[in-house]
Design a protein around this motif. Structure first.
Motif, PDB file in Angstrom:
ATOM      1  N   TYR A  83     -38.404  23.646 -57.333  1.00 59.46           N
ATOM      2  CA  TYR A  83     -38.854  22.072 -57.708  1.00 59.46           C
ATOM      3  C   TYR A  83     -37.581  21.382 -57.682  1.00 59.46           C
ATOM      4  O   TYR A  83     -36.535  21.788 -58.016  1.00 59.46           O
ATOM      5  CB  TYR A  83     -39.186  21.969 -59.103  1.00 59.46           C
ATOM      6  N   ASP A  84     -37.861  20.243 -57.012  1.00 63.35           N
ATOM      7  CA  ASP A  84     -36.549  19.119 -56.586  1.00 63.35           C
ATOM      8  C   ASP A  84     -35.561  19.693 -55.874  1.00 63.35           C
ATOM      9  O   ASP A  84     -34.426  19.291 -56.289  1.00 63.35           O
ATOM     10  CB  ASP A  84     -36.328  18.335 -57.875  1.00 63.35           C
ATOM     11  N   SER A  85     -35.735  20.737 -55.098  1.00 70.89           N
ATOM     12  CA  SER A  85     -34.637  21.225 -54.410  1.00 70.89           C
ATOM     13  C   SER A  85     -34.786  21.565 -52.856  1.00 70.89           C
ATOM     14  O   SER A  85     -35.915  21.699 -52.392  1.00 70.89           O
ATOM     15  CB  SER A  85     -34.515  22.686 -55.028  1.00 70.89           C
ATOM     16  N   THR A 117     -43.462  18.724 -49.785  1.00 71.61           N
ATOM     17  CA  THR A 117     -43.388  18.648 -51.133  1.00 71.61           C
ATOM     18  C   THR A 117     -44.509  18.731 -51.758  1.00 71.61           C
ATOM     19  O   THR A 117     -45.740  18.829 -51.373  1.00 71.61           O
ATOM     20  CB  THR A 117     -42.512  17.373 -51.828  1.00 71.61           C
ATOM     21  N   ARG A 120     -45.849  15.464 -56.994  1.00 68.91           N
ATOM     22  CA  ARG A 120     -45.193  14.596 -57.861  1.00 68.91           C
ATOM     23  C   ARG A 120     -44.100  13.998 -57.429  1.00 68.91           C
ATOM     24  O   ARG A 120     -43.447  14.117 -56.555  1.00 68.91           O
ATOM     25  CB  ARG A 120     -44.417  15.623 -59.257  1.00 68.91           C
ATOM     26  N   GLY A 121     -43.705  12.586 -57.844  1.00 70.33           N
ATOM     27  CA  GLY A 121     -42.846  11.996 -57.357  1.00 70.33           C
ATOM     28  C   GLY A 121     -43.587  10.732 -56.234  1.00 70.33           C
ATOM     29  O   GLY A 121     -44.733  10.830 -55.937  1.00 70.33           O
ATOM     30  N   TYR A 125     -39.726   9.108 -52.176  1.00 74.13           N
ATOM     31  CA  TYR A 125     -38.920  10.450 -52.591  1.00 74.13           C
ATOM     32  C   TYR A 125     -39.077  11.535 -51.946  1.00 74.13           C
ATOM     33  O   TYR A 125     -38.380  12.456 -51.528  1.00 74.13           O
ATOM     34  CB  TYR A 125     -39.005  10.113 -54.266  1.00 74.13           C
ATOM     35  N   ASN A 126     -40.510  11.646 -51.897  1.00 73.08           N
ATOM     36  CA  ASN A 126     -41.163  12.937 -51.243  1.00 73.08           C
ATOM     37  C   ASN A 126     -40.901  13.206 -49.934  1.00 73.08           C
ATOM     38  O   ASN A 126     -40.444  14.292 -49.269  1.00 73.08           O
ATOM     39  CB  ASN A 126     -42.539  13.379 -51.774  1.00 73.08           C
ATOM     40  N   LEU A 129     -37.057  13.921 -49.622  1.00 73.92           N
ATOM     41  CA  LEU A 129     -37.057  15.496 -49.916  1.00 73.92           C
ATOM     42  C   LEU A 129     -37.589  16.509 -48.762  1.00 73.92           C
ATOM     43  O   LEU A 129     -37.182  17.452 -48.525  1.00 73.92           O
ATOM     44  CB  LEU A 129     -37.639  15.622 -51.105  1.00 73.92           C
ATOM     45  N   ARG A 175     -44.368  23.351 -51.764  1.00 69.47           N
ATOM     46  CA  ARG A 175     -43.177  23.131 -51.687  1.00 69.47           C
ATOM     47  C   ARG A 175     -42.654  23.985 -50.474  1.00 69.47           C
ATOM     48  O   ARG A 175     -42.108  25.108 -50.987  1.00 69.47           O
ATOM     49  CB  ARG A 175     -42.324  23.328 -52.887  1.00 69.47           C
TER      50      ARG A 175
END
Length: 189
Positions: A83-85, A117, A120-121, A125-126, A129, A175
């Protein structure tokens, strides 16, 4: 006289079209040959540019750089992330190393690295990412010796989930970076 021209022109046009179509012969197995190096050639006459490229790519699958030891890793075309990485996991290094070895052995191979991704977000942002994830895989491959010209990093953010669910299992699947061969994929038979 004009009425005769109106009747003759469509007939002549049809004859020309039919003659042109008759000259396009379907490809047969006997037309596909072998080059002196043993590579298969494909008759692409009469195909659109995209269809010809696809036919050449399918016929151009390469066994060069494919070993029994790395077949399972080459068959894996997805790298997952926490997540978020955008950090690569230790589990993915062997997969990426196998793809790097194949790409170095096959200079005509080309790969699109598509970053994804979970839902979420924000969209912005995605997208960023997903790009960081694709660039992380691209950087690993380049550092391993792959020519940067063989790679293209693209982000789809949260726009193309493989699992439409809304729970941790779905998010974990989404992800990812997909390794998509666009030219000369590994021959895994």
């Amino acid at each position: 006289m004009n009425a005769v021209k109106l009747l003759v022109l469509p007939v002549l046009a049809s004859a020309l079209v039919m003659t042109g179509c008759a000259n396009r012969k379907p490809t047969t197995d006997s037309q596909a040959g072998q080059t002196p190096s043993g590579a298969t050639t494909v008759n692409t006459q009469g195909l659109s540019e995209d269809a010809a490229l696809n036919a050449q790519n399918l016929a151009g699958a390469s066994a060069k750089g494919v070993t029994e030891a790395n077949k399972a890793f080459l068959a894996k075309r997805v790298v997952h992330f926490d997540y978020d990485s955008s950090e690569l996991s230790n589990d993915d290094y062997q997969t990426l190393q196998a793809h790097a070895q194949f790409l170095m052995a096959n200079a005509n191979s080309k790969v699109a690295l598509t970053g994804h991704t979970d839902e979420r977000g924000t969209r912005e942002y995605n997208m960023a990412l997903g790009e960081r994830r694709a660039k992380a895989v691209e950087s690993f491959l380049i550092t391993s010796g792959v020519n940067a010209g063989q790679l293209e990093a693209v982000s789809y953010g949260k726009e193309m989930p493989v699992n439409p669910g809304h729970d941790e299992n779905a998010w974990k699947e989404n992800r990812r970076v997909e390794i998509n061969y666009e030219a000369v994929p590994p021959l895994l038979k």
